[in-house]
Design a protein around this motif. Structure first.
Motif, short mmCIF file in Angstrom:
data_model
loop_
_atom_site.label_atom_id
_atom_site.label_comp_id
_atom_site.label_asym_id
_atom_site.label_seq_id
_atom_site.Cartn_x
_atom_site.Cartn_y
_atom_site.Cartn_z
N SER A 60 -89.95 5.75 8.83
CA SER A 60 -88.98 6.40 9.69
C SER A 60 -87.61 6.37 9.03
N ALA A 61 -86.84 7.45 9.17
CA ALA A 61 -85.51 7.55 8.56
C ALA A 61 -84.48 7.90 9.62
N GLY A 62 -83.31 7.26 9.51
CA GLY A 62 -82.25 7.52 10.47
C GLY A 62 -80.99 6.78 10.10
N VAL A 63 -80.07 6.67 11.06
CA VAL A 63 -78.78 6.03 10.85
C VAL A 63 -78.78 4.67 11.53
N ASP A 64 -78.52 3.63 10.74
CA ASP A 64 -78.43 2.27 11.25
C ASP A 64 -76.98 2.01 11.66
N ILE A 65 -76.76 1.65 12.93
CA ILE A 65 -75.39 1.44 13.42
C ILE A 65 -75.14 -0.02 13.75
N ARG A 66 -75.89 -0.93 13.14
CA ARG A 66 -75.64 -2.37 13.33
C ARG A 66 -74.55 -2.83 12.35
N GLY A 67 -73.39 -2.25 12.49
CA GLY A 67 -72.28 -2.44 11.56
C GLY A 67 -71.75 -1.07 11.20
N TYR A 68 -71.16 -0.94 10.00
CA TYR A 68 -70.71 0.38 9.57
C TYR A 68 -71.93 1.25 9.34
N PRO A 69 -72.00 2.46 9.94
CA PRO A 69 -73.22 3.28 9.88
C PRO A 69 -73.68 3.56 8.45
N GLN A 70 -75.00 3.52 8.26
CA GLN A 70 -75.60 3.80 6.96
C GLN A 70 -76.98 4.40 7.17
N ASP A 117 -75.38 -3.88 1.80
CA ASP A 117 -75.89 -3.60 3.14
C ASP A 117 -74.79 -3.88 4.16
N THR A 118 -74.56 -2.92 5.06
CA THR A 118 -73.45 -3.04 6.01
C THR A 118 -73.87 -3.59 7.37
N GLN A 119 -75.09 -4.08 7.49
CA GLN A 119 -75.48 -4.73 8.75
C GLN A 119 -74.57 -5.93 9.00
N GLY A 120 -73.99 -6.00 10.19
CA GLY A 120 -73.10 -7.10 10.53
C GLY A 120 -71.69 -6.93 10.00
N SER A 121 -71.38 -5.80 9.40
CA SER A 121 -70.03 -5.57 8.88
C SER A 121 -69.09 -5.11 10.00
N TRP A 122 -67.81 -5.01 9.67
CA TRP A 122 -66.78 -4.55 10.61
C TRP A 122 -65.98 -3.46 9.92
N TYR A 123 -65.53 -2.46 10.69
CA TYR A 123 -64.77 -1.38 10.07
C TYR A 123 -63.68 -0.86 11.00
N GLY A 145 -59.44 12.01 -1.25
CA GLY A 145 -57.99 12.12 -1.20
C GLY A 145 -57.33 10.83 -1.64
N SER A 146 -56.37 10.36 -0.84
CA SER A 146 -55.67 9.11 -1.15
C SER A 146 -56.41 7.89 -0.63
N GLY A 147 -57.55 8.10 0.01
CA GLY A 147 -58.34 6.98 0.50
C GLY A 147 -57.80 6.44 1.81
N GLY A 148 -58.59 5.56 2.43
CA GLY A 148 -58.15 4.97 3.69
C GLY A 148 -59.31 4.27 4.37
N GLY A 149 -59.00 3.63 5.49
CA GLY A 149 -60.01 2.92 6.24
C GLY A 149 -60.28 1.54 5.67
N CYS A 150 -60.95 0.72 6.46
CA CYS A 150 -61.22 -0.66 6.07
C CYS A 150 -62.64 -1.03 6.45
N LEU A 151 -63.35 -1.64 5.50
CA LEU A 151 -64.72 -2.11 5.72
C LEU A 151 -64.81 -3.55 5.23
N LEU A 152 -65.19 -4.46 6.13
CA LEU A 152 -65.27 -5.89 5.80
C LEU A 152 -66.71 -6.37 5.88
N TRP A 153 -67.08 -7.26 4.94
CA TRP A 153 -68.39 -7.90 4.96
C TRP A 153 -68.23 -9.38 5.29
N PHE A 154 -69.24 -9.92 5.98
CA PHE A 154 -69.28 -11.34 6.33
C PHE A 154 -70.66 -11.87 5.94
N GLY A 155 -70.69 -12.94 5.18
CA GLY A 155 -71.97 -13.46 4.73
C GLY A 155 -72.35 -12.91 3.37
#
Length: 535
Positions: free
Chosen positions: A191-201, A358-364, A393-403
């Motif tokens: 099965s394929a889809g979007v995982d939203i347990r953190g930043y979507p992937q 892997d962005t599971q458990g991440s914050w954005y 472009g000039s970039g932006g946003g923030c994505l943090l990993w824990f663990g």
């Protein structure tokens, strides 16, 4: 014989005068669609009806291509509840619900869900040229928000315009799932889809286990899909807001046909229809090599298909189990050479051309800057890494990993940048090569700069000396040129011109005591420099 010809001609004329009707693209309330009856989209691109797969005695309601690749099914209503005979009936109820019944037993085999919150007065079902079957209120000219649509119930195919992802308002997930086999369209293991347990992937799962991870969206593409680039066949987008999260693609030309299929073996394939060959060809697949498998190298390790072995620890890390690592078992990954202690001297090292972990458990946060992102990560001892969510472009946003950071791979180019938290000592060791290179450049540049400086000073001193000498000569010349008795003289002459009074004074009235002798031009007198007025 003549009578027969007349009768035959009459029948031909009568047949020609009968208006031909094509299959309708709609179904009304209480209308029944039976076996061998179909609904065809307006441009005859798709067809809806009953079908039976090869080598199978089961029967299903589905949608397939009509003009090209006849019989290629792209959507199935009752994939997990097949009919065992040809007595099926498809009906649209007054409540706007599609029902599939077994006419021999009267049992409902499958039904659609009415997601509308309003009552329905005149429901109509229509097959569109996109391959989407929608149910909408007959009095509503706006079909953008239908009562129900097949595009919300994906099977094994992702068509242009379909959304793979989430409706956050209704909490409805749209995933596409493989068949069990080519002869059995029931839901398979993949099965394929979007995982939203953190930043979507985007992820591909086998059962509950992740098999392949295409990674998070970086504003241009998914970080694990460097081949997903602008092309002449289709465009693509990823939408992330407070109402929806989904991936979608659309074809750039109506004469091109392409679809994404999750095959029974778990392989995602983008197929392209070649009309001259009358066949589908493989255009693209996101899984290309061993490094695309999920977490091949374990935590804090990167997979590089251009190296042997493919797994290597990131700088500042070492194998957790050196014995297993040397024999090609990388499952335990790597650990820090020097542990973190959340001290003030900790910082971040920059790693480039990566597939992000892997962005599971991440914050954005989509509005923060990279500087703000670094400060937030540094202020939290549990934060192990950070990066931008958008590199366009000039970039932006923030994505943090824990663990732990897992499922990383290195690309030759077109990868993403990741900033990993490191202790002070490892910040220096990782930068040693850069500093050594900088010192080499300094050892070369300093002597060259010193020689250039000496040459410059020499030139400046020489120019200054010449300028002073010229000024001295000019001063001497001006003193003679400004003699009051010489004002009528030619100021352009290089030799000074003296008046008679000046000469009389200088020679003491042509005194014989000053006479030195005579020559061809007359007597010669000696004079003293200080005796000349104004000198």
């Amino acid at each position: 014989m003549t009578k027969i010809k007349l009768i035959f001609g009459f029948l031909v004329t009568l047949y020609a005068s009968i208006p031909r009707s094509r299959a309708a693209d709609t179904i009304s309330a209480n209308q029944i669609l039976r076996y061998n009856q179909t609904i065809i989209s307006p441009q005859e691109t798709f067809e809806l009806g009953f079908f039976s797969p090869p080598n199978s005695t089961n029967h299903y309601v589905g949608i397939w291509y009509k003009k090209i690749s006849t019989g290629t099914v792209v959507w199935i209503a009752n994939r997990n509840t097949p009919l065992t005979n040809t007595s099926g009936e498809l009906t649209l109820t007054l409540q706007g619900v599609l029902l599939l019944r077994d006419a021999t037993t009267g049992n409902v085999v499958w039904s659609s869900a009415n997601s509308s919150t309003t009552s329905v007065r005149n429901p109509i079902g229509q097959l569109l040229d996109t391959g989407n079957f929608i149910i909408y209120e007959g009095d509503d000219t706006n079909q953008e928000n239908p009562i129900w649509q097949s595009f919300d119930s994906l099977t094994d195919t992702l068509l242009p315009g379909m959304k793979a992802g989430w409706d956050l308002v209704t909490r409805m997930e749209r995933r596409y799932t493989s068949r069990k086999s080519n002869d059995d369209p029931a839901s398979g293991e993949f099965s394929a889809g979007v995982d939203i347990r953190g930043y979507p992937q985007l992820i591909l799962t086998e059962g509950r286990e992740i098999k392949f991870r295409e990674g998070p969206w970086n504003g241009i593409r998914f970080t694990g899909a460097p081949n997903l680039r602008p092309n002449p066949i289709y465009n693509f987008t990823f939408v992330l807001n407070d109402k929806e999260i989904y991936y979608q693609y659309n074809l750039l030309s109506s004469s091109v046909f392409s679809r994404v299929v999750l095959q029974p073996n778990g392989r995602i394939e983008r197929l392209l229809w070649i009309d001259s060959k009358q066949e589908w060809i493989l255009y693209l697949t996101p899984e290309n090599d061993h490094c695309d498998q999920y977490m091949v190298c374990g935590p804090y390790a990167s997979c590089n298909i251009n190296k042997s072995p493919v797994c290597e620890c990131l700088k500042g890390f070492e194998p957790t189990s050196p014995e297993q690592w040397t024999v090609g078992d990388w499952s335990q990954g790597c650990q820090r050479t020097v542990p973190l202690d959340c001290g003030n001297g900790e910082g971040f090292n920059k790693y480039s051309n990566l597939k992000l972990p892997d962005t599971q458990g991440s914050w954005y946060n989509l509005k923060m800057t990279l500087v703000e992102c670094e400060k937030m990560c540094k202020s939290n001892c549990s934060c192990t890494a950070y990066t931008n969510t958008n590199i366009s472009g000039s970039g932006g946003g923030c994505l943090l990993w824990f663990g732990d950071l897992i499922d990383i791979r290195t690309f030759a180019d077109a990868g993403d940048t990741l900033y990993i938290r490191m202790p002070p000592s490892e910040l220096d060791s990782v930068e040693n090569s850069k500093r050594s290179s900088a010192r080499s450049r300094v050892r070369f540049i300093v002597p060259v700069a010193f020689v250039a400086l000496i040459m410059l000073l020499t030139i400046c001193l020489f120019c200054r000396y010449n300028r002073a000498k010229q000024q001295q000569q000019a001063t001497y010349s001006n003193k003679f040129r400004h003699d009051p008795e010489n004002e009528s003289g030619d100021e352009d002459l290089e030799l000074p011109v003296f008046g008679l009074s000046t000469i009389l004074t200088a020679t003491n009235n042509f005194s014989a005591n000053n006479k030195l002798g005579e020559g061809g031009f007359g007597p010669v007198y000696k004079v003293f420099y200080h005796s000349i007025p104004s000198m």
